[in-house]
Write an enzyme that holds these catalytic residues in place. Structure first.
Site, PDB file in Angstrom:
ATOM      1  N   HIS A 142      30.216  39.255  39.309  1.00 27.46           N
ATOM      2  CA  HIS A 142      29.896  40.529  39.970  1.00 27.46           C
ATOM      3  C   HIS A 142      28.389  40.705  40.172  1.00 27.46           C
ATOM      4  O   HIS A 142      27.613  40.365  39.289  1.00 27.46           O
ATOM      5  CB  HIS A 142      30.404  41.710  39.142  1.00 27.46           C
ATOM      6  CG  HIS A 142      31.897  41.751  38.988  1.00 27.46           C
ATOM      7  ND1 HIS A 142      32.545  41.209  37.909  1.00 27.46           N
ATOM      8  CD2 HIS A 142      32.861  42.283  39.778  1.00 27.46           C
ATOM      9  CE1 HIS A 142      33.856  41.408  38.044  1.00 27.46           C
ATOM     10  NE2 HIS A 142      34.074  42.052  39.168  1.00 27.46           N
ATOM     11  N   GLY A 143      28.011  41.273  41.315  1.00 34.83           N
ATOM     12  CA  GLY A 143      26.593  41.535  41.595  1.00 34.83           C
ATOM     13  C   GLY A 143      26.016  40.476  42.506  1.00 34.83           C
ATOM     14  O   GLY A 143      26.731  39.570  42.944  1.00 34.83           O
ATOM     15  N   ASN A 195      37.703  41.092  46.511  1.00 38.42           N
ATOM     16  CA  ASN A 195      36.976  42.341  46.197  1.00 38.42           C
ATOM     17  C   ASN A 195      35.491  42.269  46.540  1.00 38.42           C
ATOM     18  O   ASN A 195      34.798  41.325  46.137  1.00 38.42           O
ATOM     19  CB  ASN A 195      37.038  42.585  44.685  1.00 38.42           C
ATOM     20  CG  ASN A 195      38.352  43.149  44.234  1.00 38.42           C
ATOM     21  OD1 ASN A 195      39.337  43.094  44.962  1.00 38.42           O
ATOM     22  ND2 ASN A 195      38.376  43.688  43.037  1.00 38.42           N
ATOM     23  N   VAL A 196      35.025  43.306  47.219  1.00 38.55           N
ATOM     24  CA  VAL A 196      33.604  43.400  47.557  1.00 38.55           C
ATOM     25  C   VAL A 196      33.095  44.788  47.151  1.00 38.55           C
ATOM     26  O   VAL A 196      33.741  45.787  47.446  1.00 38.55           O
ATOM     27  CB  VAL A 196      33.382  43.226  49.085  1.00 38.55           C
ATOM     28  CG1 VAL A 196      31.895  43.294  49.423  1.00 38.55           C
ATOM     29  CG2 VAL A 196      33.980  41.924  49.576  1.00 38.55           C
ATOM     30  N   ALA A 197      31.933  44.831  46.502  1.00 40.14           N
ATOM     31  CA  ALA A 197      31.344  46.128  46.146  1.00 40.14           C
ATOM     32  C   ALA A 197      29.837  46.157  46.400  1.00 40.14           C
ATOM     33  O   ALA A 197      29.345  46.916  47.241  1.00 40.14           O
ATOM     34  CB  ALA A 197      31.629  46.471  44.681  1.00 40.14           C
ATOM     35  N   ASP A 231      39.855  50.224  40.497  1.00 36.95           N
ATOM     36  CA  ASP A 231      39.291  48.930  40.116  1.00 36.95           C
ATOM     37  C   ASP A 231      39.055  48.921  38.589  1.00 36.95           C
ATOM     38  O   ASP A 231      39.065  49.988  37.953  1.00 36.95           O
ATOM     39  CB  ASP A 231      37.967  48.744  40.894  1.00 36.95           C
ATOM     40  CG  ASP A 231      37.611  47.288  41.105  1.00 36.95           C
ATOM     41  OD1 ASP A 231      38.407  46.424  40.704  1.00 36.95           O
ATOM     42  OD2 ASP A 231      36.533  47.008  41.676  1.00 36.95           O
ATOM     43  N   HIS A 232      38.803  47.734  38.030  1.00 40.60           N
ATOM     44  CA  HIS A 232      38.457  47.537  36.609  1.00 40.60           C
ATOM     45  C   HIS A 232      38.601  48.727  35.666  1.00 40.60           C
ATOM     46  O   HIS A 232      37.639  49.475  35.461  1.00 40.60           O
ATOM     47  CB  HIS A 232      36.986  47.119  36.516  1.00 40.60           C
ATOM     48  CG  HIS A 232      36.733  45.782  37.106  1.00 40.60           C
ATOM     49  ND1 HIS A 232      37.085  44.612  36.492  1.00 40.60           N
ATOM     50  CD2 HIS A 232      36.164  45.437  38.289  1.00 40.60           C
ATOM     51  CE1 HIS A 232      36.749  43.596  37.250  1.00 40.60           C
ATOM     52  NE2 HIS A 232      36.183  44.060  38.357  1.00 40.60           N
TER      53      HIS A 232
HETATM   54  P1  13P Z   1      30.679  42.454  43.919  1.00 42.72           P
HETATM   55  O1  13P Z   1      30.043  43.736  43.449  1.00 42.72           O
HETATM   56  O2  13P Z   1      29.988  41.247  43.421  1.00 42.72           O
HETATM   57  O3  13P Z   1      30.907  42.428  45.388  1.00 42.72           O
HETATM   58  O4  13P Z   1      32.125  42.395  43.222  1.00 42.72           O
HETATM   59  C1  13P Z   1      33.050  43.381  43.508  1.00 42.72           C
HETATM   60  C2  13P Z   1      34.227  43.309  42.646  1.00 42.72           C
HETATM   61  O5  13P Z   1      34.684  42.272  42.274  1.00 42.72           O
HETATM   62  C3  13P Z   1      34.857  44.585  42.313  1.00 42.72           C
HETATM   63  O6  13P Z   1      35.943  44.452  41.475  1.00 42.72           O
END
Ligand code: 13P
Length: 272
Positions: free
Chosen positions: A170-171, A220-222, A73-74
């Site tokens: 994000h977040g 994408n979910v984190a 990712d990123h």
């Molecule tokens: P969140 O942490 O908001 O779910 O976003 C995840 C994300 O986009 C990872 O690249």
């Protein structure tokens, strides 16, 4: 992602950070009978090396009954991207979204050129998806991805997927986000490259369903997943500590994570 595009839906990608979070993604996907993408934030290499992460995902993917993909990712650093590819990542995100358009094209294209030789996919980002915690504004459409730029960016860089800014961040959101679905449709009309939606935690499902139908092919979910991991461990420690064997913890925690993944993956309509 190409299959998702054909079926007007999205594959779902989760950021994992250790064996439990990787395993639970795969088990959850098997329960849901859906494909899954497992991602690593480059900063997490302090916890788990690129090589170890890639090896674990590949080992478990081979044994899985559903398609499992691996993605970095990123990543904003060319050398680090090359390191990840060297260490076994088969897909990476070259994130030049804070650069000018021209510099973003140069950076992303250079990663695509190197990655292509190794058969590695590259996700780019155009228009910047910020961070809620940093106070980034995500509701102002002046910051959203421009359709004509998305088309030229995809053409000039050769990316295999493109992350777009359409009102997500994000977040955990402080107020409910409202995705700019009209803008998404314009971007989809302008370019055929699979589109990626970042900042997945907390976006209402009805909006996601529409976004998937209108052109998002990777989601994408984190934060949601990592917070749940914390909560499940916290609950175990407060309710079970000293009462059951500590070796039981991973079972309880993983089963909560698997349930979450299996539920979230229902949003993807590709059944495998
Ligand atoms: P969140 O942490 O908001 O779910 O976003 C995840 C994300 O986009 C990872 O690249």
């Amino acid at each position: 992602m190409e299959e998702a595009k054909k079926q007007n839906t999205s594959v779902i990608a989760f950021d994992a950070l250790d064996y439990n979070t990787i395993c639970s993604c795969i088990r959850g996907a098997e329960i849901a009978r859906r494909p899954v993408i497992i991602m690593l934030y480059p900063g997490m290499r302090e916890i788990i090396s690129f090589r170890s992460f890639a090896a674990i995902v590949k080992d478990l993917a081979q044994k899985a009954s559903v398609p499992v993909a691996l993605h970095l990712d990123h990543c904003t650093n060319y050398e680090l991207l090359m390191q990840a590819i060297e260490d076994g990542f088969t897909s990476v995100m070259a994130d030049g979204s804070t650069l000018s358009y021209e510099d973003n094209v140069r950076f992303t294209r250079s990663v695509v050129q190197a990655a292509r030789e190794k058969g590695v996919d590259v996700e780019g980002e155009l228009g910047h998806v910020g961070q809620v915690a940093a106070g980034d504004v995500y509701t102002d459409e002046r910051g959203f991805t421009l359709p004509e730029e998305a088309a030229s960016f995809a053409e000039e860089t050769g990316v295999t997927s493109l992350a777009v800014a359409i009102g997500s961040c994000h977040g955990m959101y402080k107020a409910e986000p409202k995705l700019a679905l009209d803008r998404l449709q314009e971007i989809r009309r302008a370019t055929g490259v699979p589109l990626v939606l970042h900042g997945g935690s907390g976006i209402p499902e009805d909006q996601l369903e529409k976004a998937f139908r209108m052109g998002i092919n990777k989601f994408n979910v984190a934060t949601e997943y990592v917070i749940l991991y914390e909560q499940l461990q916290h609950t175990f420690y407060t309710e079970q500590y000293g009462k059951v064997s500590p070796f039981e913890k991973y079972k309880v925690v993983r089963s909560g994570l698997e349930e979450y993944i299996a539920r979230k993956l229902q949003l993807c309509t590709i059944k495998v």
